[in-house]
Enzyme design. Structure first.
Site, short mmCIF file in Angstrom:
data_model
loop_
_atom_site.label_atom_id
_atom_site.label_comp_id
_atom_site.label_asym_id
_atom_site.label_seq_id
_atom_site.Cartn_x
_atom_site.Cartn_y
_atom_site.Cartn_z
N ARG A 87 7.82 -28.41 -2.64
CA ARG A 87 8.97 -27.89 -1.89
C ARG A 87 9.25 -28.74 -0.66
O ARG A 87 10.40 -28.96 -0.30
CB ARG A 87 8.70 -26.43 -1.50
CG ARG A 87 9.93 -25.73 -1.01
CD ARG A 87 9.74 -24.24 -0.89
NE ARG A 87 8.76 -23.89 0.13
CZ ARG A 87 8.30 -22.66 0.32
NH1 ARG A 87 8.72 -21.66 -0.43
NH2 ARG A 87 7.43 -22.41 1.28
N LYS A 139 13.63 -25.93 3.12
CA LYS A 139 13.01 -25.34 4.32
C LYS A 139 13.21 -26.28 5.49
O LYS A 139 12.27 -26.96 5.92
CB LYS A 139 11.52 -25.08 4.02
CG LYS A 139 10.99 -23.79 4.65
CD LYS A 139 9.63 -23.44 4.07
CE LYS A 139 8.96 -22.32 4.84
NZ LYS A 139 9.49 -20.98 4.59
C1 LIG Z 1 9.39 -19.80 3.85
C2 LIG Z 1 10.50 -18.89 3.48
C3 LIG Z 1 10.36 -17.88 2.50
C4 LIG Z 1 9.04 -17.54 1.88
O1 LIG Z 1 8.52 -18.52 1.08
P1 LIG Z 1 6.98 -18.47 0.69
O2 LIG Z 1 6.75 -19.73 -0.05
O3 LIG Z 1 6.75 -17.28 -0.14
O4 LIG Z 1 6.23 -18.41 1.98
C5 LIG Z 1 11.47 -17.16 2.14
N1 LIG Z 1 12.67 -17.36 2.72
C6 LIG Z 1 12.84 -18.29 3.68
C7 LIG Z 1 14.17 -18.46 4.28
C8 LIG Z 1 11.75 -19.07 4.08
O5 LIG Z 1 11.91 -19.98 5.03
#
Ligand SMILES: *Cc1c(COP(=O)(O)O)cnc(C)c1O
Length: 339
Positions: free
Chosen positions: A80, A183
């Site tokens: 990711r 992210k």
């Molecule tokens: C990090 C994040 C998540 C959760 O992702 P995980 O991999 O389960 O920690 C969900 N939504 C957003 C906007 C995020 O930044």
């Protein structure tokens, strides 16, 4: 080191002893360096400061029942992070570097991995930023990748207890075909104002709707959303949702216990048909939602029976935590045990 009050740790920054760093210059990643400084020095024209060339990850290490330290699905976080890197034209991280950096950061700070059974864990924060100078809007030619860690308690201070959320229509988190699916820092800047307002009004978080039509559920603040209807686990699909690794794991576990899984647009009105709803992410695994209030219409959707968490949410939460803490075997290859 003063005794740490593991039971009352917030979800926040906690100074530990070491972090690791690698610099990308002239098209190459340098040797990983170990640092005990909390500071970084960079050029004032670094692209992360001006044009948001910044991506981060969040994953956790847990102290198992057997005393061993387990890191959850780090290969998924690596993939990711590189997807985020490609999305905003940053240098990608080789697996070997990501792996070594995470393992080293955890190993060097092992004394900060909370003991088994305290509900706390070691949060791992990989960060990738453009450090090379640009004044025009262009990607940098130099990058810094770093990993720091710190012990944390549950994300929502309520822990695995039901929270209240509010549907907002006057703010959007991310646009279709924008950067919601990666992210990167800009998405979170856009969420600060509505999140702050929601907290002031007594909500744990906001529920964002799709920004094209405002008809479908997108995300629950910095977490994904899911609902349970009968024997089905339902979670929204949208081009602006960040694909949660926790959500993906919960879907696998739901299937394992014989549930159906649907990943599709979820209209707001469908909230009336769910028996259980929750937010999911690394920080909390699952935050069960007790009520959702529509800020515009004041209409409320309620899910808690005598303040209790739904049985399926509880079951999925327990299953995932058991794998993370080594109480149940890892049949999925999700765990890296620290040697
Ligand atoms: C990090 C994040 C998540 C959760 O992702 P995980 O991999 O389960 O920690 C969900 N939504 C957003 C906007 C995020 O930044």
């Amino acid at each position: 080191m003063n005794q740490i009050d593991w039971k009352n740790l917030p979800f926040g920054y906690f100074k530990t002893d070491y972090n690791v760093r690698s610099y990308y210059r002239n098209g190459l990643w340098g040797e990983m360096e170990i640092s005990s400084s909390e500071q970084i020095t960079m050029h004032m024209a670094a692209t992360c400061l001006h044009y948001g060339q910044e991506a981060f990850e969040g994953l956790k290490a847990f102290r198992g029942k057997d005393g061993k330290v387990r890191i959850f699905r780090m290969d998924e976080n690596w993939k990711r992070m590189n997807n985020s890197a490609r999305g905003i034209m940053m240098a990608e991280i080789p697996w070997e570097l990501f792996h070594e950096a995470v393992i080293t950061a955890v190993k060097l700070n092992q004394k900060y991995v909370p003991p088994y059974g305290e509900g706390a864990s070691l949060y791992i924060r990989p960060l990738l930023i453009g450090t090379g100078p640009q004044v025009g809007v262009k990607p940098a030619t130099e990058y810094l990748f770093m990993v720091f860690v710190g012990p944390v308690g549950p994300y929502f201070k309520e822990g695995f207890s039901p929270v209240k959320m509010e549907i907002v229509r006057d703010y959007h988190r991310a646009a279709p075909k924008g950067t919601g699916h990666i992210k990167v820092g800009g998405n979170y800047a856009a969420s600060l104002v509505p999140a702050h307002r929601a907290h002031q009004d007594g909500y744990a978080s906001v529920l964002f709707l799709d920004s094209a039509e405002g008809k479908y559920i997108d995300e629950a603040g910095p977490a994904n959303f899911f609902g349970i209807k009968g024997n089905t686990y339902i979670t929204p699909s949208s081009t602006s949702i960040l694909p949660s690794i926790t959500n993906k794991s919960l879907q696998a576990l739901a299937k394992e216990i014989g549930m159906d899984v649907e990943v599709r647009p979820v209209p707001v009105e469908e909230l009336a048909e769910f028996e259980e709803v929750g937010a999911c992410g690394t920080a909390a695994v699952i935050s069960p939602i007790c009520s959702i209030i529509d800020r515009d219409t004041t209409h409320g959707y309620h899910y808690c029976k005598e303040g209790k968490v739904g049985t399926i949410s509880s079951k999925l939460y327990t299953m995932l935590r058991a794998i993370q803490e080594g109480e149940e075997p890892d049949n999925w290859g999700w765990i890296t045990i620290l040697e």
